[in-house]
Write a protein that holds these residues in place. Structure first.
Motif, PDB file in Angstrom:
ATOM      1  N   GLY A 189      82.706  42.527  47.627  1.00  0.00           N
ATOM      2  CA  GLY A 189      83.220  40.998  47.405  1.00  0.00           C
ATOM      3  C   GLY A 189      84.349  40.877  46.439  1.00  0.00           C
ATOM      4  N   HIS A 190      85.134  40.050  46.640  1.00  0.00           N
ATOM      5  CA  HIS A 190      86.459  40.075  45.668  1.00  0.00           C
ATOM      6  C   HIS A 190      87.157  38.704  45.764  1.00  0.00           C
ATOM      7  N   THR A 191      87.124  37.701  44.772  1.00  0.00           N
ATOM      8  CA  THR A 191      87.891  36.431  44.845  1.00  0.00           C
ATOM      9  C   THR A 191      89.160  36.524  44.051  1.00  0.00           C
ATOM     10  N   PHE A 192      90.148  35.965  44.284  1.00  0.00           N
ATOM     11  CA  PHE A 192      91.250  36.010  43.668  1.00  0.00           C
ATOM     12  C   PHE A 192      92.362  34.694  44.206  1.00  0.00           C
ATOM     13  N   ASP A 193      92.391  33.877  43.235  1.00  0.00           N
ATOM     14  CA  ASP A 193      93.026  32.637  43.511  1.00  0.00           C
ATOM     15  C   ASP A 193      94.522  32.718  43.693  1.00  0.00           C
ATOM     16  N   TYR A 194      95.154  32.940  45.084  1.00  0.00           N
ATOM     17  CA  TYR A 194      96.361  33.379  45.111  1.00  0.00           C
ATOM     18  C   TYR A 194      97.457  32.395  44.688  1.00  0.00           C
ATOM     19  N   ILE A 195      96.956  30.982  44.508  1.00  0.00           N
ATOM     20  CA  ILE A 195      98.175  30.103  43.795  1.00  0.00           C
ATOM     21  C   ILE A 195      97.920  30.384  42.361  1.00  0.00           C
ATOM     22  N   GLN A 196      97.152  30.489  41.512  1.00  0.00           N
ATOM     23  CA  GLN A 196      97.022  30.625  40.125  1.00  0.00           C
ATOM     24  C   GLN A 196      97.091  32.104  39.663  1.00  0.00           C
ATOM     25  N   GLU A 197      96.727  32.870  40.728  1.00  0.00           N
ATOM     26  CA  GLU A 197      96.908  34.381  40.511  1.00  0.00           C
ATOM     27  C   GLU A 197      95.928  34.988  39.321  1.00  0.00           C
ATOM     28  N   GLU A 198      94.751  34.337  39.720  1.00  0.00           N
ATOM     29  CA  GLU A 198      93.544  34.885  38.762  1.00  0.00           C
ATOM     30  C   GLU A 198      92.359  34.894  39.563  1.00  0.00           C
ATOM     31  N   SER A 199      91.415  35.745  39.168  1.00  0.00           N
ATOM     32  CA  SER A 199      90.070  36.170  39.728  1.00  0.00           C
ATOM     33  C   SER A 199      89.124  34.915  39.347  1.00  0.00           C
ATOM     34  N   PHE A 200      88.039  34.422  39.969  1.00  0.00           N
ATOM     35  CA  PHE A 200      87.196  33.791  39.762  1.00  0.00           C
ATOM     36  C   PHE A 200      85.859  34.057  40.429  1.00  0.00           C
ATOM     37  N   GLU A 201      84.818  33.593  40.086  1.00  0.00           N
ATOM     38  CA  GLU A 201      83.483  33.803  40.460  1.00  0.00           C
ATOM     39  C   GLU A 201      82.969  32.977  41.551  1.00  0.00           C
ATOM     40  N   LEU A 202      81.986  33.349  42.418  1.00  0.00           N
ATOM     41  CA  LEU A 202      81.454  32.601  43.406  1.00  0.00           C
ATOM     42  C   LEU A 202      80.094  33.090  43.667  1.00  0.00           C
ATOM     43  N   PRO A 203      79.136  32.367  42.618  1.00  0.00           N
ATOM     44  CA  PRO A 203      77.830  33.328  42.916  1.00  0.00           C
ATOM     45  C   PRO A 203      77.172  32.834  44.464  1.00  0.00           C
ATOM     46  N   GLU A 204      77.377  31.873  45.067  1.00  0.00           N
ATOM     47  CA  GLU A 204      77.047  31.245  46.176  1.00  0.00           C
ATOM     48  C   GLU A 204      76.887  32.331  47.269  1.00  0.00           C
ATOM     49  N   PHE A 205      78.050  33.136  47.235  1.00  0.00           N
ATOM     50  CA  PHE A 205      78.202  34.292  48.145  1.00  0.00           C
ATOM     51  C   PHE A 205      77.325  35.580  48.083  1.00  0.00           C
ATOM     52  N   ASP A 206      76.330  35.568  46.953  1.00  0.00           N
ATOM     53  CA  ASP A 206      75.494  36.500  47.043  1.00  0.00           C
ATOM     54  C   ASP A 206      74.159  36.009  47.620  1.00  0.00           C
ATOM     55  N   LEU A 207      73.991  36.589  48.944  1.00  0.00           N
ATOM     56  CA  LEU A 207      73.127  36.034  49.944  1.00  0.00           C
ATOM     57  C   LEU A 207      71.728  36.272  49.615  1.00  0.00           C
ATOM     58  N   ASN A 208      71.404  37.000  48.871  1.00  0.00           N
ATOM     59  CA  ASN A 208      70.083  37.533  48.342  1.00  0.00           C
ATOM     60  C   ASN A 208      69.535  36.334  47.497  1.00  0.00           C
ATOM     61  N   THR A 209      70.286  35.726  46.685  1.00  0.00           N
ATOM     62  CA  THR A 209      69.870  34.651  45.666  1.00  0.00           C
ATOM     63  C   THR A 209      70.307  33.159  46.300  1.00  0.00           C
ATOM     64  N   HIS A 210      71.069  33.165  47.218  1.00  0.00           N
ATOM     65  CA  HIS A 210      71.484  31.829  47.708  1.00  0.00           C
ATOM     66  C   HIS A 210      71.288  31.829  49.573  1.00  0.00           C
ATOM     67  N   LEU A 211      69.931  31.839  49.890  1.00  0.00           N
ATOM     68  CA  LEU A 211      69.404  32.010  51.120  1.00  0.00           C
ATOM     69  C   LEU A 211      70.114  30.921  52.070  1.00  0.00           C
ATOM     70  N   PRO A 212      70.269  29.719  51.527  1.00  0.00           N
ATOM     71  CA  PRO A 212      71.108  28.860  52.628  1.00  0.00           C
ATOM     72  C   PRO A 212      72.387  29.256  53.062  1.00  0.00           C
ATOM     73  N   THR A 213      73.090  30.114  52.363  1.00  0.00           N
ATOM     74  CA  THR A 213      74.300  30.223  52.671  1.00  0.00           C
ATOM     75  C   THR A 213      74.353  31.468  53.713  1.00  0.00           C
ATOM     76  N   ARG A 214      73.183  31.968  53.909  1.00  0.00           N
ATOM     77  CA  ARG A 214      73.213  33.062  54.982  1.00  0.00           C
ATOM     78  C   ARG A 214      73.886  32.498  56.361  1.00  0.00           C
ATOM     79  N   THR A 215      73.785  31.004  56.464  1.00  0.00           N
ATOM     80  CA  THR A 215      74.349  30.816  57.874  1.00  0.00           C
ATOM     81  C   THR A 215      75.942  30.795  57.887  1.00  0.00           C
ATOM     82  N   ILE A 216      76.353  31.173  57.090  1.00  0.00           N
ATOM     83  CA  ILE A 216      77.902  31.683  57.053  1.00  0.00           C
ATOM     84  C   ILE A 216      78.074  32.969  58.048  1.00  0.00           C
ATOM     85  N   LEU A 217      77.048  33.676  58.150  1.00  0.00           N
ATOM     86  CA  LEU A 217      77.282  34.893  58.804  1.00  0.00           C
ATOM     87  C   LEU A 217      76.879  34.666  60.324  1.00  0.00           C
TER      88      LEU A 217
END
Length: 516
Positions: A114-142
């Motif tokens: 997993g890697h996030t990079f704001d292509y406009i501001q050209e900087e990395s940021f964190e998205l903990p919601e995509f840790d599917l082991n701790t955010h079970l409702p987000t599993r619906t994205i798969l």
């Protein structure tokens, strides 16, 4: 009874009659027609807004799908080779693809990468919601549900709403069991909303929903007007992938002046009748009623025919001018969007490889890269031997199947050697390879011909073989040649075409190469 009194009574009766007639006509005929046309226009605005939103997802889904069915992605899930990550997901990749994040998961929802990079501001940021082991409702994205190979939609994050698209990782030829999925994300930005507003020709703004109760009476953006009347502005909500309200879209329609029963023109006409009823009656009949009838009839006829050509109709009244100009603006925008969508299309429908337009765009870029970097470039022009006889003997449907099988070989060969394959026209195809040695290029051309023969597609109409064969004309530009200004992109294609002509004239079922 005096004549004056008779004239006064007659004038009053005439004034009442004409006034009633005009008011009744506008209320029962003109206003419903105008309102219906405005409603139809606003309905088209909402539909255009939905189309613009879907287009954003089409681009993201197509991009995600290309990576999901890429053999390198499949091999990574089986070997976890870091070279795949280091080669394909550098920060420049996010800027070129215009995405803000990539996540790869195995079949057990474990995040492999997993890697996030704001292509406009050209900087990395964190998205903990995509840790599917701790955010079970987000599993619906798969897309792990039965008979589902893709998922897309919106998702709420601590950095604001994002768009996402995900596909199951498979091999290009769809063999092998699914080994995971890949997710691309893109932040929702004001620039995207501005582009959607431009497409739909409305003023558009949005706000993030934090209180679901505030949106209980709002409709979801799903189609046009939903049992509503015309309005100058309205609201629609967008749902996230779990069906929860995410965004409120504030829409200001093109029509900011809604028709009323007693407009300025009608009031003026009524005043004219008070001044001189007889003259007023003539003026109304000649310059108001008749033009409105003709105008309403013309609009109704256009709507009944559902003809999406611009209206060439002039009228002095405001309502009709607004409708005509608005309708013509919408048609112009629809045509413009169709042209843009046409430009986006780069895949040949029958063979599912690049079409000629897409090839020429890629070829132009790779030619300049090879010329600037002084690297090799190789072209192959492929023609199916006696394909007209094949169609005559087996029929065009079998001919299409044969082309699809052939393109499977071309596509696999291209992907295995970091090249591209495209349909150049009819039964003629073209392949492009860069940074190969002459020996590698020659081996690929011969192996390609053998692989096509190995398909063993019967061809009783062929004069060179019992199976379907190809002739290949190759042109190979060395690194030294690429430094020569006399060598051009067109001349390299011409050299390959000459070699193809020679291959066909010397017996077909062969590959001839010219090295420059």
């Amino acid at each position: 009874m005096t004549l004056r009194f008779f004239v006064i009574i007659g004038t009053l009766i005439l004034m009442c009659f004409v006034t009633s007639l005009l008011v009744s006509y506008r209320y029962f005929f003109t206003l419903p027609t105008i309102n219906e046309n405005i409603k139809d226009y606003q309905n088209r605005e909402l539909l255009s807004l939905e189309i613009a939103l879907n287009r954003e997802f089409v681009f993201l889904k197509t991009l995600n799908y290309d990576y999901a069915v890429w053999d390198d992605s499949y091999d990574f899930m089986t070997s976890f080779d870091k070279d795949y990550i280091e080669s394909n997901y550098v920060d420049d990749t996010f800027k070129s693809l215009k995405i803000d994040g990539v996540f790869i998961y195995d079949m057990n929802f474990k995040q492999v990468y997993g890697h996030t990079f704001d292509y406009i501001q050209e900087e990395s940021f964190e998205l903990p919601e995509f840790d599917l082991n701790t955010h079970l409702p987000t599993r619906t994205i798969l897309p792990y549900k039965k008979n589902t190979s893709e998922r897309f939609g919106f998702l709420r994050t601590e950095h604001g709403p994002v768009m996402f698209a995900s596909h199951v990782i498979q091999r290009t030829n769809k063999t092998g069991e699914p080994v995971g999925s890949i997710v691309f994300i893109k932040k929702v930005r004001k620039s995207q909303v501005a582009m959607m507003a431009e497409v739909a020709q409305v003023k558009l703004s949005y706000s993030i929903i934090n209180d679901d109760s505030a949106t209980q009476n709002l409709l979801v953006l799903n189609g046009g007007i939903q049992n509503e009347g015309i309005a100058t502005e309205r609201q629609r909500i967008l749902l996230d992938i779990n069906g929860n309200p995410l965004l409120t879209m504030n829409i200001e329609h093109h029509h900011q002046r809604l028709p009323v029963l007693f407009d300025l023109y009608l009031i003026i006409i009524l005043i004219m009748f008070f001044v001189a009823s007889l003259i007023g009656f003539f003026v109304v009949n000649r310059f108001f009623i008749t033009p409105l009838i003709n105008g309403a009839s013309a609009i109704n006829l256009m709507l009944l025919k559902n003809d999406l050509q611009p209206l060439h109709f002039k009228n002095q009244f405001l309502e009709m001018r607004v409708l005509i100009n608005g309708f013509n603006s919408l048609i112009k925008e629809v045509k413009k969007q169709n042209e843009q969508l046409e430009k986006i299309s780069k895949i040949d429908e029958l063979t599912q490889i690049y079409n000629r337009r897409a090839f020429e765009e890629i070829y132009t870029l790779q030619w300049h890269d090879a010329h600037n970097q002084k690297t090799t470039l190789g072209l192959m022009l492929i023609d199916v031997d006696y394909f007209k006889l094949y169609n005559d003997f087996y029929g065009h449907q079998e001919g299409d199947c044969a082309l699809q099988a052939l393109c499977g070989v071309l596509k696999e060969t291209a992907q295995s050697n970091n090249g591209i394959a495209a349909r150049y026209g009819g039964e003629e195809f073209i392949m492009l390879f860069n940074q190969l040695s002459f020996e590698q290029f020659e081996l690929i051309s011969q192996q390609l011909r053998k692989n096509v023969n190995a398909l063993k597609l019967p061809h009783k109409g062929s004069k060179v073989s019992d199976v379907l064969t190809i002739s290949v004309g190759c042109a190979f530009a060395t690194a030294k040649a690429m430094d020569n200004e006399s060598i051009t992109a067109k001349s390299l294609i011409k050299d390959a075409d000459v070699m193809l002509y020679e291959a066909k004239n010397t017996g077909r079922d062969r590959a001839l190469i010219k090295s420059i």
